[in-house]
Design an enzyme around this catalytic site. Structure first.
Site, PDB file in Angstrom:
ATOM      1  NE  ARG A 192      20.901  15.200  37.295  1.00  0.00           N
ATOM      2  CZ  ARG A 192      20.083  14.713  36.350  1.00  0.00           C
ATOM      3  NH1 ARG A 192      20.115  13.432  36.041  1.00  0.00           N
ATOM      4  NH2 ARG A 192      19.244  15.502  35.725  1.00  0.00           N
ATOM      5  CE1 TYR A 228      33.326  11.724  59.834  1.00  0.00           C
ATOM      6  CE2 TYR A 228      31.282  11.452  58.619  1.00  0.00           C
ATOM      7  CZ  TYR A 228      32.276  12.266  59.132  1.00  0.00           C
ATOM      8  OH  TYR A 228      32.205  13.610  58.916  1.00  0.00           O
ATOM      9  CG  ASP A 288      34.567   4.646  55.125  1.00  0.00           C
ATOM     10  OD1 ASP A 288      35.656   5.017  54.660  1.00  0.00           O
ATOM     11  OD2 ASP A 288      33.756   5.433  55.650  1.00  0.00           O
ATOM     12  CE  LYS A 294      37.043  13.575  56.213  1.00  0.00           C
ATOM     13  NZ  LYS A 294      36.262  12.445  56.710  1.00  0.00           N
TER      14      LYS A 294
END
Ligand SMILES: *Cc1c(COP(=O)(O)O)cnc(C)c1O
Length: 377
Positions: free
Chosen positions: A46, A98, A170, A195
């Site tokens: 992690r 978004y 973004d 994407k």
């Protein structure tokens, strides 16, 4: 190093431990310590994993930042960035961000006291007017989804700097192949790597790149504390996807140009949104700050019924959420990606029922145009 070379040789090219040219998938959760606290840089996956680190170094180089971070989704990346703020802090965001970003900010983060105002960030006076004493950040998406509005990153970063705001961008739609917001003044760049960065519709992932050591430390603390990391297998898929990012973006661009030309001359298309068009209101800004206009196009066919007809008739455009993959995708934002935005707000933004969004893939442009032609008839 030029952009195309960086995609191949950036980050950690190959595995220093074995010489493997393709960075190995370190499918491991924990690491042997020689003594308590004495180890080779990894303790627990992690906190850090070599494959994830190879990806993080690569995206850091591509975005020209100080440090990169990989998350289990774009939303996990966005949420982690928002966790840099505290109850009582205020953030200004682009109004047509978004849908998932709008949702997490207005339905989740609000519950823990992070306030937000959504404004049209193409209008920097509107941004300035929204600044309050507790405003900590300006969060911009450009070009936006689905209306392809473009914010002037350099000018926006100036407003952020003058007002002591963290400037967050973004960069999902442009990718670092076309646009590097950190070089234009951004402090933090983030992506839905699901994407274009992944590019093959086979992985859900998020990326954050920061431009300074303190932010890197703070974000690593959040990443390690909240745990929304990307696994080694998916990190490897992104590294592989990035190798062809340049080729893909060039191909998306070339196809999109032809499709936009076709749509612009079609009588059934009432309105078309694409920053590469000279008639686009921010065309000159888009041209100045990005190397390409991207593969996303939205167009209005006038009604929900007409849009439904087009969706039903297309063969090569797959009806699906998401974007940025090798295959062409088609969607109606009002009913799909932006359904979580209340209908009166959607109308306000111009996301009409007849609005169709396409993500142009890398198939032969002639086939794609032929397909749209028969669907629009
Ligand atoms: C898809 C998307 C997101 C969310 O990313 P996920 O990987 O789906 O969690 C955020 N921003 C933009 C611009 C997107 O297109």
């Amino acid at each position: 190093m030029k952009r195309k070379t960086k995609l191949i040789h950036g980050g950690i090219p190959g595995d220093p431990a074995t010489g493997a040219v393709s960075f190995p998938i370190y499918q491991v959760s924990t690491y042997k310590q020689e003594e308590v606290g004495v180890h080779k840089g990894y303790e627990y996956s992690r906190t850090g994993n070599p494959t994830r680190f190879a990806l993080e170094e690569l995206v850091k180089d591509l975005e020209e930042g100080k440090r990169g971070f990989a998350f289990g989704s774009g939303m996990a990346a966005i949420t982690a960035v928002m966790m840099l703020f505290s109850s009582g802090d205020h953030v200004i965001l682009t109004d047509d961000v978004y849908g998932g970003t709008y949702r997490v900010v207005s339905k989740v983060l609000n519950r823990i006291g992070i306030e937000a105002t959504f404004v049209d960030t193409t209008d920097l006076n509107a941004v300035k007017e929204a600044i309050k004493p507790n405003t900590k950040a300006l969060y911009v998406e450009t070009p936006t989804n689905p209306l392809l509005k473009v914010t002037d990153l350099k000018a926006a970063s100036q407003v952020a700097k003058e007002n002591n705001l963290l400037f967050i961008v973004d960069n999902t739609f442009s990718t670092p192949y076309w646009q590097t917001p950190i070089t234009l003044g951004a402090d933090i760049v983030l992506h839905s790597a699901t994407k274009y960065i992944g590019g093959h519709s086979d992985v859900v992932a998020g990326i954050v790149v920061v431009n300074d050591d303190k932010l890197a430390e703070d974000l690593h603390f959040v990443q390690n504390s909240t745990g929304g990391i990307l696994g080694p297998q998916d990190s490897w898929l992104l590294i592989r996807g990035i190798k062809t990012l340049g080729l893909r973006m060039e191909a998306h661009e070339a196809n999109t140009k032809k499709i936009v030309e076709f749509l612009s001359n079609h009588p059934s298309v009432e309105k078309i949104y694409y920053p590469g068009l000279e008639s686009h209101p921010q065309h000159s800004i888009a041209k100045a700050q990005a190397g390409g206009f991207g593969g996303m196009v939205s167009f209005d066919v006038g009604s929900g019924e007409k849009a439904a007809q087009v969706l039903k008739k297309v063969h090569y455009f797959t009806l699906a959420e998401s974007l940025g993959a090798v295959e062409s995708l088609i969607s109606v934002p009002a009913q799909m990606t932006h359904a979580s935005i209340p209908s009166d707000r959607r109308a306000e933004l111009g996301i009409t029922d007849g609005l169709i969004r396409i993500s142009v893939g890398i198939e032969d442009a002639d086939d794609l145009i032929e397909d749209l032609k028969q669907a629009l008839q």
